[in-house]
Design a protein around this motif. Structure first.
Motif, PDB file in Angstrom:
ATOM      1  N   THR A 248       0.820  -1.216   0.000  1.00 31.76           N
ATOM      2  CA  THR A 248       0.000   0.000   0.000  1.00 31.76           C
ATOM      3  C   THR A 248       0.850   1.260   0.000  1.00 31.76           C
ATOM      4  OG1 THR A 248      -0.107  -0.033   2.422  1.00 31.76           O
ATOM      5  CG2 THR A 248      -1.880  -1.153   1.212  1.00 31.76           C
ATOM      6  N   VAL A 249       2.159   1.102  -0.054  1.00 32.86           N
ATOM      7  CA  VAL A 249       3.079   2.237   0.037  1.00 32.86           C
ATOM      8  C   VAL A 249       3.519   2.665  -1.367  1.00 32.86           C
ATOM      9  CG1 VAL A 249       5.276   3.070   0.948  1.00 32.86           C
ATOM     10  CG2 VAL A 249       3.898   1.437   2.272  1.00 32.86           C
ATOM     11  N   ALA A 250       3.203   3.894  -1.739  1.00 28.94           N
ATOM     12  CA  ALA A 250       3.655   4.430  -3.022  1.00 28.94           C
ATOM     13  C   ALA A 250       5.129   4.805  -2.925  1.00 28.94           C
ATOM     14  CB  ALA A 250       2.826   5.649  -3.404  1.00 28.94           C
ATOM     15  N   ASN A 251       5.860   4.573  -4.013  1.00 29.86           N
ATOM     16  CA  ASN A 251       7.283   4.871  -4.028  1.00 29.86           C
ATOM     17  C   ASN A 251       7.680   5.238  -5.450  1.00 29.86           C
ATOM     18  OD1 ASN A 251      10.070   4.957  -3.937  1.00 29.86           O
ATOM     19  ND2 ASN A 251      10.287   3.100  -2.711  1.00 29.86           N
ATOM     20  N   ALA A 252       7.800   6.526  -5.711  1.00 31.12           N
ATOM     21  CA  ALA A 252       8.081   6.995  -7.064  1.00 31.12           C
ATOM     22  C   ALA A 252       9.425   6.499  -7.582  1.00 31.12           C
ATOM     23  CB  ALA A 252       8.042   8.518  -7.105  1.00 31.12           C
ATOM     24  N   SER A 253      10.373   6.252  -6.687  1.00 29.28           N
ATOM     25  CA  SER A 253      11.708   5.844  -7.115  1.00 29.28           C
ATOM     26  C   SER A 253      11.710   4.478  -7.785  1.00 29.28           C
ATOM     27  CB  SER A 253      12.673   5.835  -5.933  1.00 29.28           C
ATOM     28  OG  SER A 253      12.344   4.820  -5.000  1.00 29.28           O
ATOM     29  N   ILE A 254      10.702   3.657  -7.480  1.00 34.09           N
ATOM     30  CA  ILE A 254      10.582   2.358  -8.140  1.00 34.09           C
ATOM     31  C   ILE A 254       9.279   2.267  -8.940  1.00 34.09           C
ATOM     32  CG2 ILE A 254      12.064   1.130  -6.516  1.00 34.09           C
ATOM     33  CD1 ILE A 254       9.494   0.046  -5.169  1.00 34.09           C
ATOM     34  N   ASP A 255       8.710   3.430  -9.271  1.00 35.25           N
ATOM     35  CA  ASP A 255       7.494   3.495 -10.089  1.00 35.25           C
ATOM     36  C   ASP A 255       6.354   2.694  -9.465  1.00 35.25           C
ATOM     37  OD1 ASP A 255       5.983   4.366 -12.256  1.00 35.25           O
ATOM     38  OD2 ASP A 255       6.620   2.728 -13.574  1.00 35.25           O
ATOM     39  N   GLU A 256       6.231   2.756  -8.150  1.00 35.04           N
ATOM     40  CA  GLU A 256       5.232   2.002  -7.394  1.00 35.04           C
ATOM     41  C   GLU A 256       4.121   2.941  -6.940  1.00 35.04           C
ATOM     42  OE1 GLU A 256       2.841  -0.237  -5.927  1.00 35.04           O
ATOM     43  OE2 GLU A 256       4.663  -1.430  -6.178  1.00 35.04           O
ATOM     44  N   LEU A 257       2.885   2.639  -7.353  1.00 34.36           N
ATOM     45  CA  LEU A 257       1.745   3.484  -7.008  1.00 34.36           C
ATOM     46  C   LEU A 257       0.974   2.986  -5.802  1.00 34.36           C
ATOM     47  CD1 LEU A 257       0.343   4.265 -10.569  1.00 34.36           C
ATOM     48  CD2 LEU A 257       1.816   5.690  -9.143  1.00 34.36           C
ATOM     49  N   GLY A 258       1.282   1.781  -5.333  1.00 40.52           N
ATOM     50  CA  GLY A 258       0.545   1.213  -4.212  1.00 40.52           C
ATOM     51  C   GLY A 258      -0.235  -0.014  -4.630  1.00 40.52           C
ATOM     52  N   ALA A 259      -1.116  -0.474  -3.752  1.00 38.55           N
ATOM     53  CA  ALA A 259      -1.885  -1.695  -3.997  1.00 38.55           C
ATOM     54  C   ALA A 259      -2.898  -1.489  -5.122  1.00 38.55           C
ATOM     55  CB  ALA A 259      -2.611  -2.106  -2.718  1.00 38.55           C
ATOM     56  N   PRO A 260      -3.358  -2.576  -5.742  1.00 34.31           N
ATOM     57  CA  PRO A 260      -4.424  -2.462  -6.739  1.00 34.31           C
ATOM     58  C   PRO A 260      -5.632  -1.714  -6.189  1.00 34.31           C
ATOM     59  CG  PRO A 260      -3.484  -4.659  -6.787  1.00 34.31           C
ATOM     60  CD  PRO A 260      -2.876  -3.960  -5.606  1.00 34.31           C
ATOM     61  N   VAL A 261      -6.316  -1.006  -7.094  1.00 35.00           N
ATOM     62  CA  VAL A 261      -7.429  -0.128  -6.718  1.00 35.00           C
ATOM     63  C   VAL A 261      -8.732  -0.666  -7.300  1.00 35.00           C
ATOM     64  CG1 VAL A 261      -8.385   2.203  -6.951  1.00 35.00           C
ATOM     65  CG2 VAL A 261      -5.928   1.893  -6.587  1.00 35.00           C
ATOM     66  N   PHE A 262      -9.796  -0.646  -6.493  1.00 34.17           N
ATOM     67  CA  PHE A 262     -11.121  -1.077  -6.943  1.00 34.17           C
ATOM     68  C   PHE A 262     -12.126   0.018  -6.590  1.00 34.17           C
ATOM     69  CE2 PHE A 262      -8.590  -4.772  -6.156  1.00 34.17           C
ATOM     70  CZ  PHE A 262      -8.875  -5.632  -7.207  1.00 34.17           C
ATOM     71  N   ARG A 263     -12.903   0.429  -7.585  1.00 32.80           N
ATOM     72  CA  ARG A 263     -13.945   1.423  -7.376  1.00 32.80           C
ATOM     73  C   ARG A 263     -15.189   1.006  -8.160  1.00 32.80           C
ATOM     74  NH1 ARG A 263     -10.622   2.447  -4.207  1.00 32.80           N
ATOM     75  NH2 ARG A 263      -9.594   4.429  -3.693  1.00 32.80           N
ATOM     76  N   SER A 264     -16.283   0.843  -7.449  1.00 31.39           N
ATOM     77  CA  SER A 264     -17.556   0.452  -8.078  1.00 31.39           C
ATOM     78  C   SER A 264     -17.400  -0.843  -8.868  1.00 31.39           C
ATOM     79  CB  SER A 264     -18.097   1.578  -8.969  1.00 31.39           C
ATOM     80  OG  SER A 264     -18.362   2.744  -8.211  1.00 31.39           O
ATOM     81  N   VAL A 265     -16.811  -1.833  -8.201  1.00 28.33           N
ATOM     82  CA  VAL A 265     -16.646  -3.164  -8.778  1.00 28.33           C
ATOM     83  C   VAL A 265     -17.474  -4.146  -7.952  1.00 28.33           C
ATOM     84  CG1 VAL A 265     -15.042  -5.038  -9.299  1.00 28.33           C
ATOM     85  CG2 VAL A 265     -14.343  -2.653  -9.645  1.00 28.33           C
ATOM     86  N   VAL A 266     -18.342  -4.887  -8.623  1.00 25.64           N
ATOM     87  CA  VAL A 266     -19.185  -5.869  -7.933  1.00 25.64           C
ATOM     88  C   VAL A 266     -18.876  -7.247  -8.494  1.00 25.64           C
ATOM     89  CG1 VAL A 266     -20.989  -4.191  -7.417  1.00 25.64           C
ATOM     90  CG2 VAL A 266     -21.112  -5.528  -9.532  1.00 25.64           C
ATOM     91  N   ALA A 267     -19.026  -8.268  -7.628  1.00 28.68           N
ATOM     92  CA  ALA A 267     -18.580  -9.596  -8.040  1.00 28.68           C
ATOM     93  C   ALA A 267     -19.417 -10.686  -7.397  1.00 28.68           C
ATOM     94  CB  ALA A 267     -17.111  -9.784  -7.662  1.00 28.68           C
ATOM     95  N   GLN A 268     -19.709 -11.708  -8.193  1.00 30.71           N
ATOM     96  CA  GLN A 268     -20.295 -12.950  -7.696  1.00 30.71           C
ATOM     97  C   GLN A 268     -19.167 -13.974  -7.682  1.00 30.71           C
ATOM     98  OE1 GLN A 268     -22.868 -15.178 -10.352  1.00 30.71           O
ATOM     99  NE2 GLN A 268     -24.212 -15.749  -8.662  1.00 30.71           N
TER     100      GLN A 268
END
Length: 420
Positions: A295-315
């Motif tokens: 969950t930690v962003a780190n620009a030096s290694i081009d890391e934006l953090g954990a995958p992001v989910f918005r308005s995603v529904v699942a069975q």
């Protein structure tokens, strides 16, 4: 109707940069309504670096690229892997370099097209590179295996830049992935992947990609995951790190994939927005490696953090979430965040005609994906298809027992258009 006699190259490979000494640039133009078939199982089309394809059909006159058996009327809805596929090779950044001493993401970092015997290189440092345009195109029954895990997909892009235009593309019954994107900077809208025998949307080696309006449907008891993002290998820490975003998608998972409908690994960054995952027999989401879940962003290694989910529904099946290589199922569940950001892992789908939103889908509040990139349209709905009046998929696609897309100008995927 045109025949591919084997490997067909568009122009010569002009290397990772544009030079005055390059051979003349070539553009292959394929007219609306044309059918191209592979005369042999090892036939494939390769658009070399520095050259372009202009395959632009219309909703009424789509371009069909298929196999010899399809032309002869020998195929069924289970036929797969009868020829190579379409490959676009560009000059945008990639990782996992062919030369272990090359710096990832630079002009020195090149890769060989997966599944090719003779040299077919891609990679460079031009994010805006342009390999041409594919629009209103069907790619059927493709994907041969050369050796081991070296295979061609229906559509393969390698180091393709953001100047390339991809829209209204259907892949049908690939013996490998519906489409695989190796590095580069990809933007694509209106993609239909049906019956892939591996994954439907495969992305890796540092690709920066945006996809909107995606329908992916697997054949019953066939195929693997809907999404596979990156690989667990010794080079998965290379920069650029993959960052893929998908908005307005509908995934119908019918296989018994042991690793889930959606798989993130190798430290990839990923965002899923406004989508529906129907995976009642398998886990919905699998995440491997601590870097992928970080969950930690780190620009030096081009890391934006954990995958992001918005308005995603699942069975989902049981369990709904899987962790591996240092990631627990509870961590995966927390990253998905059911009950927050309009996400729900206990959703009950109410689709009509397999993928058209019903009451439950319509009731979900949509996320404004335009806030993360101007590429994305702002929509008021989740899923790939808003309602019965939304027919972007109709006309230019082919139909099968796996998925029917209504009135079709080309008819069944097992047959060819006799007239338009």
């Amino acid at each position: 109707m045109y025949r591919l006699g084997g490997r067909v190259d568009v122009g010569f490979d002009q290397g990772p940069t544009e030079e005055d000494s390059d051979a003349k640039d070539v553009t292959l133009t394929i007219a609306p309504g044309v059918t191209i078939f592979a005369g042999t199982g090892v036939a494939w089309l390769n658009v070399n670096r520095g050259n372009k394809i202009n395959a632009v059909g219309t909703a009424d006159l789509p371009i069909v690229i298929t196999s010899r058996d399809n032309v002869l009327g020998l195929n069924t809805d289970s036929s797969i892997g009868q020829w190579g596929g379409i490959v676009l090779s560009g000059r945008a950044p990639v990782t996992d370099c062919k030369d272990p001493n090359a710096a990832p993401g630079t002009i020195a970092c090149e890769r060989q097209v997966e599944g090719a015997v003779d040299p077919a290189l891609f990679g460079g440092a031009t994010l805006t590179d342009n390999s041409g345009e594919l629009k209103y195109v069907q790619i059927r029954y493709s994907g041969f295996t050369l050796s081991g895990n070296s295979e061609l997909q229906s559509l393969t892009t390698g180091g393709v830049g953001s100047g390339t235009k991809l829209s209204y593309i259907q892949t049908f019954n690939s013996s490998d992935d519906g489409a695989e994107f190796f590095g580069g900077a990809i933007n694509m809208k209106y993609f239909v992947s049906v019956g892939a025998d591996d994954d439907n949307l495969d992305t890796d080696v540092g690709v920066k990609a945006n996809f909107q309006y995606v329908i992916a449907v697997q054949r019953p008891n066939a195929g693997d995951s809907i999404i596979e993002a990156d690989s667990d290998n010794t080079a998965d820490g290379n920069n650029p790190r993959q960052n893929t975003r998908v908005s307005n998608f509908t995934f119908i998972q019918r296989s018994n994939a042991s690793k889930g409908a959606v798989r993130f690994f190798g430290g990839t960054d990923y965002g899923l927005y406004n989508g529906v995952i129907v995976s009642p027999s398998t886990a919905c989401l699998s995440i491997s490696r601590a870097q992928t879940a970080s969950t930690v962003a780190n620009a030096s290694i081009d890391e934006l953090g954990a995958p992001v989910f918005r308005s995603v529904v699942a069975q989902c099946g049981t369990p709904a979430f899987l962790g591996a290589n240092g990631v627990t199922a509870d961590q995966v569940s927390a990253i998905f965040g059911s009950g927050t950001n309009n996400n729900n892992s206990a959703f009950v789908p109410t689709f009509s005609s397999l993928f058209i939103n019903g009451a439950n889908e319509t009731a979900v509040t949509a996320f404004d994906a335009n806030t993360i990139s101007s590429f994305f349209d702002k929509t008021t709905y989740i899923g790939a298809v808003k309602d019965a009046n939304d027919k972007w998929y109709e006309g230019w696609t082919c139909n099968s027992a796996t998925a029917s897309f209504g009135t079709s100008k080309t008819g069944l995927c097992t047959s060819l258009p006799t007239s338009y």
